[in-house]
Design a protein around this motif. Structure first.
Motif, PDB file in Angstrom:
ATOM      1  N   GLY A  24      -1.678  40.774  15.418  1.00  0.00           N
ATOM      2  CA  GLY A  24      -0.234  40.758  15.273  1.00  0.00           C
ATOM      3  C   GLY A  24       0.389  39.377  15.346  1.00  0.00           C
ATOM      4  N   LYS A  25      -0.449  38.345  15.448  1.00  0.00           N
ATOM      5  CA  LYS A  25       0.051  36.972  15.512  1.00  0.00           C
ATOM      6  C   LYS A  25      -0.403  36.193  14.280  1.00  0.00           C
ATOM      7  N   VAL A  26       0.280  35.096  14.008  1.00  0.00           N
ATOM      8  CA  VAL A  26      -0.135  34.153  12.982  1.00  0.00           C
ATOM      9  C   VAL A  26      -0.914  33.056  13.708  1.00  0.00           C
ATOM     10  N   VAL A  27      -2.109  32.743  13.210  1.00  0.00           N
ATOM     11  CA  VAL A  27      -2.999  31.803  13.889  1.00  0.00           C
ATOM     12  C   VAL A  27      -3.392  30.669  12.946  1.00  0.00           C
ATOM     13  N   MET A  28      -3.276  29.445  13.441  1.00  0.00           N
ATOM     14  CA  MET A  28      -3.820  28.299  12.717  1.00  0.00           C
ATOM     15  C   MET A  28      -5.113  27.894  13.420  1.00  0.00           C
ATOM     16  N   ILE A  29      -6.202  27.870  12.667  1.00  0.00           N
ATOM     17  CA  ILE A  29      -7.507  27.482  13.195  1.00  0.00           C
ATOM     18  C   ILE A  29      -7.858  26.119  12.601  1.00  0.00           C
ATOM     19  N   VAL A  30      -8.230  25.188  13.474  1.00  0.00           N
ATOM     20  CA  VAL A  30      -8.474  23.811  13.053  1.00  0.00           C
ATOM     21  C   VAL A  30      -9.751  23.300  13.702  1.00  0.00           C
ATOM     22  N   LYS A 132      -0.677  37.999  10.324  1.00  0.00           N
ATOM     23  CA  LYS A 132      -0.558  38.980  11.398  1.00  0.00           C
ATOM     24  C   LYS A 132      -1.534  40.145  11.267  1.00  0.00           C
ATOM     25  N   THR A 133      -2.111  40.327  10.076  1.00  0.00           N
ATOM     26  CA  THR A 133      -3.066  41.417   9.866  1.00  0.00           C
ATOM     27  C   THR A 133      -4.518  40.941   9.963  1.00  0.00           C
ATOM     28  N   GLY A 134      -4.711  39.644  10.251  1.00  0.00           N
ATOM     29  CA  GLY A 134      -6.068  39.111  10.394  1.00  0.00           C
ATOM     30  C   GLY A 134      -6.693  38.639   9.092  1.00  0.00           C
ATOM     31  N   GLN A 135      -5.874  38.464   8.063  1.00  0.00           N
ATOM     32  CA  GLN A 135      -6.379  37.985   6.771  1.00  0.00           C
ATOM     33  C   GLN A 135      -6.230  36.469   6.667  1.00  0.00           C
ATOM     34  N   ILE A 136      -7.203  35.828   6.037  1.00  0.00           N
ATOM     35  CA  ILE A 136      -7.103  34.389   5.763  1.00  0.00           C
ATOM     36  C   ILE A 136      -6.126  34.234   4.608  1.00  0.00           C
ATOM     37  N   VAL A 137      -5.039  33.505   4.841  1.00  0.00           N
ATOM     38  CA  VAL A 137      -4.027  33.392   3.794  1.00  0.00           C
ATOM     39  C   VAL A 137      -3.822  31.970   3.291  1.00  0.00           C
ATOM     40  N   GLU A 138      -4.251  30.978   4.064  1.00  0.00           N
ATOM     41  CA  GLU A 138      -4.073  29.592   3.636  1.00  0.00           C
ATOM     42  C   GLU A 138      -5.229  28.749   4.142  1.00  0.00           C
ATOM     43  N   ARG A 139      -5.506  27.695   3.385  1.00  0.00           N
ATOM     44  CA  ARG A 139      -6.475  26.679   3.801  1.00  0.00           C
ATOM     45  C   ARG A 139      -5.912  25.338   3.380  1.00  0.00           C
ATOM     46  N   PHE A 140      -5.799  24.427   4.343  1.00  0.00           N
ATOM     47  CA  PHE A 140      -5.202  23.125   4.087  1.00  0.00           C
ATOM     48  C   PHE A 140      -6.212  22.021   4.346  1.00  0.00           C
ATOM     49  N   ASP A 148       3.596  18.625   8.106  1.00  0.00           N
ATOM     50  CA  ASP A 148       3.983  18.603   6.696  1.00  0.00           C
ATOM     51  C   ASP A 148       4.821  19.832   6.367  1.00  0.00           C
ATOM     52  N   LYS A 149       5.851  19.639   5.575  1.00  0.00           N
ATOM     53  CA  LYS A 149       6.769  20.732   5.217  1.00  0.00           C
ATOM     54  C   LYS A 149       6.041  21.916   4.594  1.00  0.00           C
ATOM     55  N   ALA A 150       5.023  21.658   3.791  1.00  0.00           N
ATOM     56  CA  ALA A 150       4.278  22.751   3.149  1.00  0.00           C
ATOM     57  C   ALA A 150       3.647  23.670   4.199  1.00  0.00           C
ATOM     58  N   ILE A 151       3.067  23.077   5.233  1.00  0.00           N
ATOM     59  CA  ILE A 151       2.455  23.876   6.297  1.00  0.00           C
ATOM     60  C   ILE A 151       3.527  24.563   7.129  1.00  0.00           C
ATOM     61  N   GLN A 152       4.542  23.833   7.509  1.00  0.00           N
ATOM     62  CA  GLN A 152       5.611  24.412   8.329  1.00  0.00           C
ATOM     63  C   GLN A 152       6.285  25.593   7.609  1.00  0.00           C
ATOM     64  N   ASP A 153       6.533  25.439   6.310  1.00  0.00           N
ATOM     65  CA  ASP A 153       7.159  26.520   5.538  1.00  0.00           C
ATOM     66  C   ASP A 153       6.269  27.745   5.480  1.00  0.00           C
ATOM     67  N   LYS A 154       4.963  27.541   5.310  1.00  0.00           N
ATOM     68  CA  LYS A 154       4.021  28.682   5.264  1.00  0.00           C
ATOM     69  C   LYS A 154       3.986  29.401   6.599  1.00  0.00           C
ATOM     70  N   ILE A 155       3.943  28.654   7.693  1.00  0.00           N
ATOM     71  CA  ILE A 155       3.940  29.285   9.020  1.00  0.00           C
ATOM     72  C   ILE A 155       5.199  30.144   9.178  1.00  0.00           C
ATOM     73  N   GLN A 156       6.344  29.582   8.862  1.00  0.00           N
ATOM     74  CA  GLN A 156       7.597  30.338   8.986  1.00  0.00           C
ATOM     75  C   GLN A 156       7.577  31.600   8.129  1.00  0.00           C
ATOM     76  N   ALA A 157       7.067  31.486   6.914  1.00  0.00           N
ATOM     77  CA  ALA A 157       7.013  32.642   6.011  1.00  0.00           C
ATOM     78  C   ALA A 157       6.117  33.740   6.580  1.00  0.00           C
ATOM     79  N   TYR A 158       4.974  33.374   7.132  1.00  0.00           N
ATOM     80  CA  TYR A 158       4.058  34.389   7.668  1.00  0.00           C
ATOM     81  C   TYR A 158       4.576  34.978   8.984  1.00  0.00           C
ATOM     82  N   LEU A 159       5.387  34.234   9.697  1.00  0.00           N
ATOM     83  CA  LEU A 159       5.988  34.761  10.929  1.00  0.00           C
ATOM     84  C   LEU A 159       7.133  35.719  10.640  1.00  0.00           C
ATOM     85  N   ALA A 160       7.768  35.557   9.481  1.00  0.00           N
ATOM     86  CA  ALA A 160       8.956  36.376   9.140  1.00  0.00           C
ATOM     87  C   ALA A 160       8.608  37.848   8.983  1.00  0.00           C
TER      88      ALA A 160
END
Length: 160
Positions: A24-30, A132-140, A148-160
């Motif tokens: 149920g969360k958005v996760v960035m793995i680095v 939030k469903t456990g799917q890989i949706v982005e790779r940077f 970077d705005k591209a990453i920040q915008d994606k995080i916000q979109a997936y949190l919405a």
């Protein structure tokens, strides 16, 4: 349920971290390293975590020593470095291999054909976003700073 949630990894203290705890969360793995030109990204990772954590966002740092031996420390050294230099409060895992025959299960999941950009990890600080469903949706790419705005915008979109 996503296969992501079936995985576990040890955290930096040696405790088992079930990735189902991120359901149920958005996760960035680095994949992170202490002696890399991109190491200052720790600051922006922490800032991004602080900005979005109350909205259900997590950062998971995964130390790796496979790229020019840029993460030589043991768990205690990595923890101390991250706390002292960057005041890191997000979770860090044990040091693992992200490529090759000893690739950890998490990175096998992240780099296989389910990934939006399958293939091996190129360098330290490559970033993945899990929705939030456990799917890989982005790779940077490693050079793209977490602020970077591209990453920040994606995080916000997936949190919405």
């Amino acid at each position: 349920m996503s296969a992501f949630y079936d995985l576990t990894i040890q955290d930096l203290t040696g405790e088992i971290l079930p990735l189902s705890s991120y359901a149920g969360k958005v996760v960035m793995i680095v994949n992170v390293a202490s002696e890399c030109d991109y190491t200052p990204q720790y600051k922006q990772l922490q800032k991004t975590y602080d900005t979005f954590k109350d909205q259900g966002f997590e950062v998971l740092g995964v130390p790796c020593n496979q790229f020019w031996a840029q993460e030589p420390g043991d768990a205690a050294q990595i923890k101390s470095f991250c706390e002292k230099n960057y005041a890191i409060t997000f979770k860090l895992t044990e040091k693992v291999d992200v490529n090759g025959e000893n690739q950890c299960p998490l990175y096998h999941f992240l780099t296989n054909e389910r990934s939006p950009k399958p293939g091996q990890i190129d360098w330290n600080f490559e970033k993945f976003i899990i929705d939030k469903t456990g799917q890989i949706v982005e790779r940077f790419a490693p050079e793209l700073d977490p602020s970077d705005k591209a990453i920040q915008d994606k995080i916000q979109a997936y949190l919405a």
